[in-house]
Design an enzyme around this catalytic site. Structure first.
Site, short mmCIF file in Angstrom:
data_model
loop_
_atom_site.label_atom_id
_atom_site.label_comp_id
_atom_site.label_asym_id
_atom_site.label_seq_id
_atom_site.Cartn_x
_atom_site.Cartn_y
_atom_site.Cartn_z
CG HIS A 1 -9.49 -9.57 -2.38
ND1 HIS A 1 -8.28 -10.24 -2.33
CD2 HIS A 1 -9.22 -8.39 -3.00
CE1 HIS A 1 -7.34 -9.49 -2.88
NE2 HIS A 1 -7.88 -8.37 -3.30
CG HIS B 1 -9.41 -6.56 -7.48
ND1 HIS B 1 -8.26 -6.81 -8.20
CD2 HIS B 1 -9.04 -6.55 -6.17
CE1 HIS B 1 -7.25 -6.95 -7.34
NE2 HIS B 1 -7.69 -6.79 -6.11
CD GLU B 2 -10.94 -4.43 -3.46
OE1 GLU B 2 -10.66 -5.27 -2.58
OE2 GLU B 2 -10.08 -3.77 -4.06
CB CYS C 1 -3.89 -7.07 -5.68
SG CYS C 1 -4.68 -7.68 -4.19
CG LEU C 2 -3.07 -2.29 -1.61
CD1 LEU C 2 -3.89 -1.61 -0.52
CD2 LEU C 2 -1.80 -1.50 -1.89
CD GLN D 1 -6.87 -6.98 -0.26
OE1 GLN D 1 -7.85 -6.29 -0.47
NE2 GLN D 1 -5.71 -6.76 -0.86
N GLY E 1 -9.16 -0.06 -3.38
CA GLY E 1 -10.13 -0.74 -2.52
C GLY E 1 -9.40 -1.72 -1.63
NI NI Z 1 -6.80 -6.85 -4.22
#
Ligand code: NI
Length: 176
Positions: A146, A142-143, A100-101, A52, A47
């Site tokens: 953010h 998680h998303e 996480c990216l 991000q 995701g």
């Molecule tokens: Ni993430």
């Protein structure tokens, strides 16, 4: 197709929190969603959230048919959620590894609600409501984190269960 640069941990935008989308007619909203999808796919994320890629709006994308970063995981329907929210269905939580990216190369164990209901709007302003559990529920939590300025690193269950993905033992037993 526009693959955007992913903002990484340490950049203040990632902990700033994001604002609700109010104008669904704004053409830049469609562009944002396409950029999020292109960028998520390019980097094989489960995701991706707008902060991000440096955009301060409450928009997330998630889902995949298969995902090389999480090869063991069941597919999740590819979804765009604007102004998303979730509620736990029960207080039961589960421990599992997350990456996480924005935190490249690292994974850590986070406790998340096992089963949730999530809601949000799609690009046309249509209401979406779904029940999710397991990894699907984890990805959504998680998303949305953010959008509230939280990275998984701020939620580590135990700092010993945190490290570089190339050397971690993901088969170790996770228990309190
Ligand atoms: Ni993430």
């Amino acid at each position: 197709m526009t693959v955007r640069t992913i903002v990484i941990m340490g950049v203040p935008q990632l902990i700033a929190g994001a604002k609700n989308v109010v104008d669904f007619q704004d053409p830049s909203l469609l562009q944002l969603i396409q950029d999020l999808q292109d960028t998520q796919r390019h980097f094989s994320g489960a995701g991706l959230a707008a902060p991000q890629i440096g955009v301060n709006l409450r928009v997330i994308v998630f889902g995949f048919e298969s995902c090389s970063r999480y090869p063991q995981r069941e597919p999740i329907e590819e979804t765009v959620l604007i102004n998303p929210e979730y509620q736990p269905i029960s207080q039961q939580q589960a421990l599992d590894w997350e990456g996480c990216l924005s935190v490249p190369g690292l994974r850590g164990v986070v406790s998340r609600y096992q089963k949730i209901v999530y809601t949000g709007l799609d690009l046309t302003g249509r209401h979406i409501e779904r029940t999710a559990e397991g990894f699907h529920a984890r990805v959504v939590q998680h998303e949305i984190d953010h959008l509230d300025g939280f990275l998984f690193v701020q939620r580590l269950h135990d700092p010993r269960w945190f490290g570089f993905e190339d050397v971690l033992d993901f088969d170790q037993t996770l228990s309190d």
